[in-house]
Design an enzyme around this catalytic site. Structure first.
Site, short mmCIF file in Angstrom:
data_model
loop_
_atom_site.label_atom_id
_atom_site.label_comp_id
_atom_site.label_asym_id
_atom_site.label_seq_id
_atom_site.Cartn_x
_atom_site.Cartn_y
_atom_site.Cartn_z
N ASP A 185 0.93 -1.13 -0.01
CA ASP A 185 -0.05 -0.03 -0.15
C ASP A 185 1.02 1.19 0.10
OD1 ASP A 185 -2.95 0.98 0.53
OD2 ASP A 185 -1.35 2.21 2.05
N TYR A 195 2.95 9.98 0.28
CA TYR A 195 4.07 9.46 1.33
C TYR A 195 5.73 9.77 0.90
CZ TYR A 195 0.44 6.69 2.73
OH TYR A 195 -1.20 6.16 3.20
N LYS A 249 -2.27 6.26 -4.26
CA LYS A 249 -3.50 6.86 -4.07
C LYS A 249 -3.10 8.41 -4.63
CE LYS A 249 -3.72 4.85 0.62
NZ LYS A 249 -2.42 4.53 0.79
N HIS A 293 -7.42 9.78 -2.17
CA HIS A 293 -7.04 9.57 -1.13
C HIS A 293 -7.94 10.30 0.00
CE1 HIS A 293 -2.97 9.53 1.10
NE2 HIS A 293 -3.91 9.12 1.95
#
Length: 336
Positions: A64, A69, A98, A131
Protein backbone atom coordinates in the site's frame (compact mmCIF):
# COMPACT_ATOMS: atom_id res chain seq x y z
CA UNK A 1 -18.74 -11.24 9.34
CA UNK A 2 -15.25 -12.55 8.61
CA UNK A 3 -16.45 -16.14 8.55
CA UNK A 4 -19.14 -15.19 6.02
CA UNK A 5 -16.55 -13.46 3.89
CA UNK A 6 -14.14 -16.38 4.08
CA UNK A 7 -16.70 -18.75 2.64
CA UNK A 8 -17.77 -16.49 -0.18
CA UNK A 9 -14.85 -14.30 -1.11
CA UNK A 10 -11.56 -15.88 -0.11
CA UNK A 11 -9.23 -18.14 -2.01
CA UNK A 12 -5.74 -19.40 -1.14
CA UNK A 13 -2.62 -18.53 -3.01
CA UNK A 14 0.83 -19.94 -2.32
CA UNK A 15 3.76 -17.72 -1.56
CA UNK A 16 7.09 -18.47 -3.15
CA UNK A 17 8.62 -17.96 0.29
CA UNK A 18 8.72 -20.83 2.77
CA UNK A 19 5.46 -22.24 1.45
CA UNK A 20 3.38 -19.59 3.25
CA UNK A 21 -0.19 -18.96 2.26
CA UNK A 22 -2.35 -15.89 2.66
CA UNK A 23 -6.00 -15.34 1.77
CA UNK A 24 -7.31 -12.81 -0.69
CA UNK A 25 -10.58 -11.02 -1.25
CA UNK A 26 -12.23 -11.14 -4.66
CA UNK A 27 -13.22 -7.56 -5.43
CA UNK A 28 -16.46 -6.65 -7.17
CA UNK A 29 -14.67 -6.50 -10.54
CA UNK A 30 -13.15 -9.98 -10.15
CA UNK A 31 -9.64 -8.78 -9.21
CA UNK A 32 -8.07 -10.60 -6.26
CA UNK A 33 -6.61 -8.52 -3.42
CA UNK A 34 -4.42 -10.19 -0.76
CA UNK A 35 -5.95 -9.77 2.69
CA UNK A 36 -2.82 -8.46 4.36
CA UNK A 37 -0.70 -5.62 3.04
CA UNK A 38 2.43 -3.70 3.93
CA UNK A 39 1.77 -0.09 4.88
CA UNK A 40 4.48 2.37 3.85
CA UNK A 41 3.51 5.70 5.45
CA UNK A 42 6.19 7.51 7.50
CA UNK A 43 9.01 5.25 6.38
CA UNK A 44 12.28 7.12 6.81
CA UNK A 45 14.47 7.68 3.73
CA UNK A 46 16.22 4.44 2.86
CA UNK A 47 13.75 2.27 4.80
CA UNK A 48 10.96 1.71 2.29
CA UNK A 49 13.01 -0.19 -0.29
CA UNK A 50 14.40 -2.58 2.34
CA UNK A 51 10.98 -3.03 3.95
CA UNK A 52 9.31 -3.87 0.63
CA UNK A 53 12.02 -6.37 -0.32
CA UNK A 54 11.83 -8.11 3.03
CA UNK A 55 8.04 -8.14 3.00
CA UNK A 56 7.99 -9.80 -0.41
CA UNK A 57 10.49 -12.39 0.81
CA UNK A 58 8.22 -13.07 3.81
CA UNK A 59 5.19 -13.59 1.58
CA UNK A 60 3.45 -10.22 1.31
CA UNK A 61 2.03 -9.59 -2.13
CA UNK A 62 0.04 -6.45 -1.32
CA UNK A 63 1.92 -3.16 -0.96
CA UNK A 64 0.00 0.00 0.00
CA UNK A 65 1.50 3.27 -1.21
CA UNK A 66 0.50 6.90 -1.76
CA UNK A 67 1.95 9.81 -3.68
CA UNK A 68 1.69 11.77 -0.43
CA UNK A 69 4.18 9.53 1.36
CA UNK A 70 7.03 10.67 -0.86
CA UNK A 71 8.57 7.19 -1.18
CA UNK A 72 6.98 5.71 -4.30
CA UNK A 73 10.35 5.67 -6.06
CA UNK A 74 12.00 3.72 -3.23
CA UNK A 75 9.11 1.28 -3.15
CA UNK A 76 9.38 0.83 -6.90
CA UNK A 77 13.07 0.05 -6.56
CA UNK A 78 12.28 -2.62 -3.99
CA UNK A 79 9.63 -4.14 -6.25
CA UNK A 80 12.02 -4.13 -9.21
CA UNK A 81 14.73 -5.85 -7.17
CA UNK A 82 12.39 -8.72 -6.24
CA UNK A 83 11.10 -9.10 -9.80
CA UNK A 84 14.64 -9.05 -11.18
CA UNK A 85 15.86 -11.72 -8.76
CA UNK A 86 12.96 -14.00 -9.67
CA UNK A 87 11.18 -13.95 -6.31
CA UNK A 88 7.95 -12.68 -7.89
CA UNK A 89 6.46 -11.67 -11.19
CA UNK A 90 4.63 -8.38 -11.59
CA UNK A 91 1.32 -10.22 -11.87
CA UNK A 92 1.92 -11.81 -8.45
CA UNK A 93 1.77 -8.41 -6.75
CA UNK A 94 -1.10 -6.11 -5.79
CA UNK A 95 0.15 -2.51 -5.76
CA UNK A 96 -2.05 0.30 -4.47
CA UNK A 97 -1.32 4.00 -4.54
CA UNK A 98 -3.43 7.10 -3.98
CA UNK A 99 -4.32 10.36 -5.67
CA UNK A 100 -3.51 13.32 -3.43
CA UNK A 101 -5.94 16.15 -2.68
CA UNK A 102 -4.12 18.70 -4.82
CA UNK A 103 -4.86 16.77 -8.05
CA UNK A 104 -8.65 16.52 -7.84
CA UNK A 105 -9.61 18.43 -10.96
CA UNK A 106 -10.53 15.93 -13.65
CA UNK A 107 -7.74 16.94 -16.03
CA UNK A 108 -5.16 16.53 -13.25
CA UNK A 109 -5.97 12.92 -12.38
CA UNK A 110 -4.37 11.10 -15.33
CA UNK A 111 -1.09 13.10 -15.12
CA UNK A 112 -0.97 12.40 -11.36
CA UNK A 113 -1.54 8.68 -11.95
CA UNK A 114 1.17 8.60 -14.61
CA UNK A 115 3.53 10.37 -12.22
CA UNK A 116 2.95 7.71 -9.57
CA UNK A 117 3.48 4.97 -12.16
CA UNK A 118 6.75 6.60 -13.21
CA UNK A 119 7.85 6.82 -9.57
CA UNK A 120 6.98 3.17 -8.98
CA UNK A 121 8.49 1.98 -12.26
CA UNK A 122 5.23 0.27 -13.22
CA UNK A 123 3.00 0.25 -16.29
CA UNK A 124 -0.22 -0.24 -14.32
CA UNK A 125 -1.63 -0.11 -10.80
CA UNK A 126 -3.72 -2.85 -9.29
CA UNK A 127 -5.67 -0.25 -7.33
CA UNK A 128 -5.79 3.55 -7.50
CA UNK A 129 -7.57 5.29 -4.63
CA UNK A 130 -8.83 8.82 -4.10
CA UNK A 131 -7.01 9.60 -0.86
CA UNK A 132 -9.66 11.97 0.55
CA UNK A 133 -12.97 13.37 -0.73
CA UNK A 134 -11.63 16.92 -0.19
CA UNK A 135 -9.69 18.90 -2.81
CA UNK A 136 -6.91 21.30 -1.84
CA UNK A 137 -4.42 23.79 -3.20
CA UNK A 138 -0.93 24.13 -1.71
CA UNK A 139 0.07 27.62 -0.64
CA UNK A 140 3.43 26.95 0.93
CA UNK A 141 6.11 24.33 1.26
CA UNK A 142 4.70 20.82 1.15
CA UNK A 143 5.35 18.63 4.22
CA UNK A 144 4.43 14.95 3.84
CA UNK A 145 4.47 14.51 7.64
CA UNK A 146 1.95 17.33 8.06
CA UNK A 147 0.22 17.12 4.67
CA UNK A 148 -2.52 19.68 5.31
CA UNK A 149 -0.16 22.43 6.48
CA UNK A 150 -0.11 25.53 4.26
CA UNK A 151 -2.91 24.20 2.07
CA UNK A 152 -6.41 25.55 1.48
CA UNK A 153 -9.51 23.57 0.72
CA UNK A 154 -11.08 24.25 -2.67
CA UNK A 155 -14.47 23.36 -4.09
CA UNK A 156 -13.89 20.48 -6.49
CA UNK A 157 -16.60 17.83 -6.36
CA UNK A 158 -15.23 14.34 -5.71
CA UNK A 159 -17.61 13.11 -8.41
CA UNK A 160 -15.55 15.08 -10.95
CA UNK A 161 -12.39 13.53 -9.50
CA UNK A 162 -13.95 10.07 -9.79
CA UNK A 163 -14.52 10.64 -13.49
CA UNK A 164 -10.77 11.12 -13.83
CA UNK A 165 -10.13 7.85 -11.99
CA UNK A 166 -12.56 6.07 -14.31
CA UNK A 167 -10.51 7.31 -17.24
CA UNK A 168 -7.43 5.73 -15.64
CA UNK A 169 -9.17 2.36 -15.88
CA UNK A 170 -10.19 2.95 -19.51
CA UNK A 171 -6.60 3.80 -20.40
CA UNK A 172 -5.23 0.70 -18.66
CA UNK A 173 -3.34 2.70 -16.03
CA UNK A 174 -5.26 1.02 -13.19
CA UNK A 175 -7.06 -2.29 -13.00
CA UNK A 176 -9.26 -1.14 -10.14
CA UNK A 177 -10.25 2.15 -8.55
CA UNK A 178 -11.63 3.05 -5.15
CA UNK A 179 -11.76 5.66 -2.43
CA UNK A 180 -10.35 6.35 1.00
CA UNK A 181 -11.89 8.15 3.99
CA UNK A 182 -15.39 8.23 2.46
CA UNK A 183 -18.42 8.09 4.73
CA UNK A 184 -21.65 6.23 3.97
CA UNK A 185 -23.46 9.20 2.40
CA UNK A 186 -20.50 10.00 0.16
CA UNK A 187 -20.35 6.40 -1.02
CA UNK A 188 -24.07 6.41 -1.81
CA UNK A 189 -23.75 9.63 -3.78
CA UNK A 190 -20.70 8.38 -5.66
CA UNK A 191 -22.44 5.14 -6.58
CA UNK A 192 -25.41 7.09 -7.96
CA UNK A 193 -23.07 8.82 -10.44
CA UNK A 194 -20.31 6.30 -11.09
CA UNK A 195 -19.96 4.42 -14.37
CA UNK A 196 -17.30 2.20 -12.74
CA UNK A 197 -18.09 1.05 -9.21
CA UNK A 198 -15.47 1.61 -6.51
CA UNK A 199 -14.01 -1.69 -5.36
CA UNK A 200 -12.54 -0.41 -2.10
CA UNK A 201 -12.96 2.10 0.70
CA UNK A 202 -9.77 2.50 2.74
CA UNK A 203 -10.60 3.73 6.24
CA UNK A 204 -9.09 3.82 9.71
CA UNK A 205 -9.98 0.66 11.65
CA UNK A 206 -8.57 -0.47 15.00
CA UNK A 207 -9.97 -1.46 18.40
CA UNK A 208 -10.36 2.21 19.39
CA UNK A 209 -12.35 2.85 16.20
CA UNK A 210 -13.79 -0.40 14.92
CA UNK A 211 -16.14 1.20 12.34
CA UNK A 212 -18.49 -1.80 12.37
CA UNK A 213 -21.39 0.14 10.88
CA UNK A 214 -19.36 1.49 7.96
CA UNK A 215 -17.76 -1.90 7.32
CA UNK A 216 -21.20 -3.54 7.22
CA UNK A 217 -22.49 -0.79 4.95
CA UNK A 218 -19.61 -1.32 2.52
CA UNK A 219 -20.11 -5.09 2.60
CA UNK A 220 -23.77 -4.64 1.63
CA UNK A 221 -22.61 -2.55 -1.35
CA UNK A 222 -19.97 -5.16 -2.31
CA UNK A 223 -17.19 -2.67 -1.57
CA UNK A 224 -14.18 -4.14 0.22
CA UNK A 225 -12.57 -2.30 3.13
CA UNK A 226 -8.86 -1.73 3.72
CA UNK A 227 -7.98 -0.90 7.33
CA UNK A 228 -5.28 1.72 7.74
CA UNK A 229 -3.73 2.49 11.14
CA UNK A 230 -4.85 -0.94 12.42
CA UNK A 231 -2.50 -0.57 15.41
CA UNK A 232 -3.69 2.96 16.18
CA UNK A 233 -0.89 4.87 14.42
CA UNK A 234 1.22 5.54 17.55
CA UNK A 235 3.90 7.37 15.52
CA UNK A 236 1.52 9.96 14.05
CA UNK A 237 3.26 13.35 14.29
CA UNK A 238 0.11 15.34 15.15
CA UNK A 239 -0.86 13.35 18.27
CA UNK A 240 -1.86 15.59 21.20
CA UNK A 241 -1.77 14.94 24.95
CA UNK A 242 -5.00 13.26 25.95
CA UNK A 243 -5.67 11.69 22.55
CA UNK A 244 -6.78 8.06 22.75
CA UNK A 245 -3.81 5.72 22.64
CA UNK A 246 -4.04 2.03 21.80
CA UNK A 247 -1.56 0.52 24.25
CA UNK A 248 0.08 -2.71 23.14
CA UNK A 249 0.85 -3.33 26.82
CA UNK A 250 -2.80 -3.41 27.85
CA UNK A 251 -3.23 -6.42 30.19
CA UNK A 252 -6.38 -7.53 28.35
CA UNK A 253 -4.50 -7.70 25.05
CA UNK A 254 -1.59 -9.50 26.64
CA UNK A 255 -3.92 -12.05 28.24
CA UNK A 256 -5.67 -12.76 24.95
CA UNK A 257 -2.31 -13.10 23.23
CA UNK A 258 -1.13 -15.69 25.76
CA UNK A 259 -4.17 -17.86 24.96
CA UNK A 260 -3.09 -18.14 21.33
CA UNK A 261 0.67 -17.85 21.69
CA UNK A 262 0.55 -14.49 19.93
CA UNK A 263 1.70 -10.92 20.56
CA UNK A 264 -0.62 -8.01 21.26
CA UNK A 265 -0.11 -6.56 17.75
CA UNK A 266 -0.99 -9.94 16.23
CA UNK A 267 -4.15 -10.09 18.33
CA UNK A 268 -5.15 -6.59 17.19
CA UNK A 269 -4.44 -7.34 13.54
CA UNK A 270 -6.40 -10.58 13.74
CA UNK A 271 -9.30 -8.65 15.27
CA UNK A 272 -9.23 -6.13 12.44
CA UNK A 273 -9.08 -9.00 9.94
CA UNK A 274 -12.05 -10.77 11.52
CA UNK A 275 -14.06 -7.55 11.32
CA UNK A 276 -13.98 -8.23 7.58
CA UNK A 277 -11.24 -5.83 6.51
CA UNK A 278 -7.79 -5.93 4.92
CA UNK A 279 -5.22 -4.61 7.44
CA UNK A 280 -2.16 -2.79 6.12
CA UNK A 281 0.17 -2.42 9.13
CA UNK A 282 3.16 -0.20 8.48
CA UNK A 283 6.57 -1.37 9.59
CA UNK A 284 10.19 -1.09 8.53
CA UNK A 285 11.37 -3.52 11.20
CA UNK A 286 12.09 -6.95 9.66
CA UNK A 287 10.90 -8.91 12.71
CA UNK A 288 7.65 -6.95 12.95
CA UNK A 289 7.05 -7.32 9.22
CA UNK A 290 7.32 -11.09 9.72
CA UNK A 291 5.19 -11.08 12.86
CA UNK A 292 2.43 -8.98 11.26
CA UNK A 293 2.07 -11.57 8.51
CA UNK A 294 1.44 -14.43 10.95
CA UNK A 295 -2.32 -13.94 11.30
CA UNK A 296 -3.75 -16.92 9.47
CA UNK A 297 -2.98 -19.77 11.86
CA UNK A 298 -5.39 -18.75 14.63
CA UNK A 299 -8.87 -17.31 15.08
CA UNK A 300 -10.17 -15.18 17.92
CA UNK A 301 -13.15 -16.59 19.78
CA UNK A 302 -16.45 -14.65 19.91
CA UNK A 303 -15.67 -13.83 23.54
CA UNK A 304 -12.27 -12.39 22.63
CA UNK A 305 -13.79 -10.43 19.74
CA UNK A 306 -16.32 -8.98 22.21
CA UNK A 307 -13.50 -8.02 24.57
CA UNK A 308 -11.74 -6.16 21.77
CA UNK A 309 -15.05 -4.54 20.80
CA UNK A 310 -15.11 -3.02 24.29
CA UNK A 311 -12.06 -0.87 23.38
CA UNK A 312 -14.14 1.12 20.88
CA UNK A 313 -14.36 4.76 21.96
CA UNK A 314 -14.67 6.49 18.59
CA UNK A 315 -10.99 7.21 19.14
CA UNK A 316 -9.97 8.38 15.71
CA UNK A 317 -6.21 8.82 15.20
CA UNK A 318 -6.45 10.55 11.81
CA UNK A 319 -8.86 13.49 12.12
CA UNK A 320 -7.59 15.63 9.24
CA UNK A 321 -8.91 18.64 11.15
CA UNK A 322 -7.55 21.02 8.52
CA UNK A 323 -10.21 19.72 6.13
CA UNK A 324 -13.11 20.52 8.46
CA UNK A 325 -14.23 23.68 6.69
CA UNK A 326 -14.87 21.75 3.47
CA UNK A 327 -18.42 20.62 2.75
CA UNK A 328 -16.85 17.30 1.72
CA UNK A 329 -15.17 16.68 5.08
CA UNK A 330 -16.15 13.06 5.83
CA UNK A 331 -16.18 12.95 9.64
CA UNK A 332 -19.04 15.26 10.55
CA UNK A 333 -22.77 15.41 9.97
CA UNK A 334 -23.23 11.67 9.40
CA UNK A 335 -23.58 8.69 11.72
CA UNK A 336 -20.92 6.68 9.87
Amino acid sequence: MYLEMSAKYLYKFFSTCAGKMAPAVVLNNGVKCPQIGLGTWLSNPGEAQKAVKHAIDVGYRHIDCAWLYGNEQEIGEGIKDKIDDGTVKREDLFITTKLWNTFHQKDQVIPACKDSLKNLGLTYLDLYLMHWPVAQRNLGKFDKNLPFKDAVNIDVDYVETWQGLEECVRLGLAKSIGVSNFNSKQLERLLSCAKIRPVMNQIEVNPNLNQKKLISFCKDLDIAVTAYSPLGSPARPWAKPGDPILSLNDPKLIAIGKKYGKTSPQVILRYVLQLGTIPIPKSSNPKRIESNFELFDFELSPEDMAMLDSFDCNGRAVHAEELKDSKYYPFKGVEF
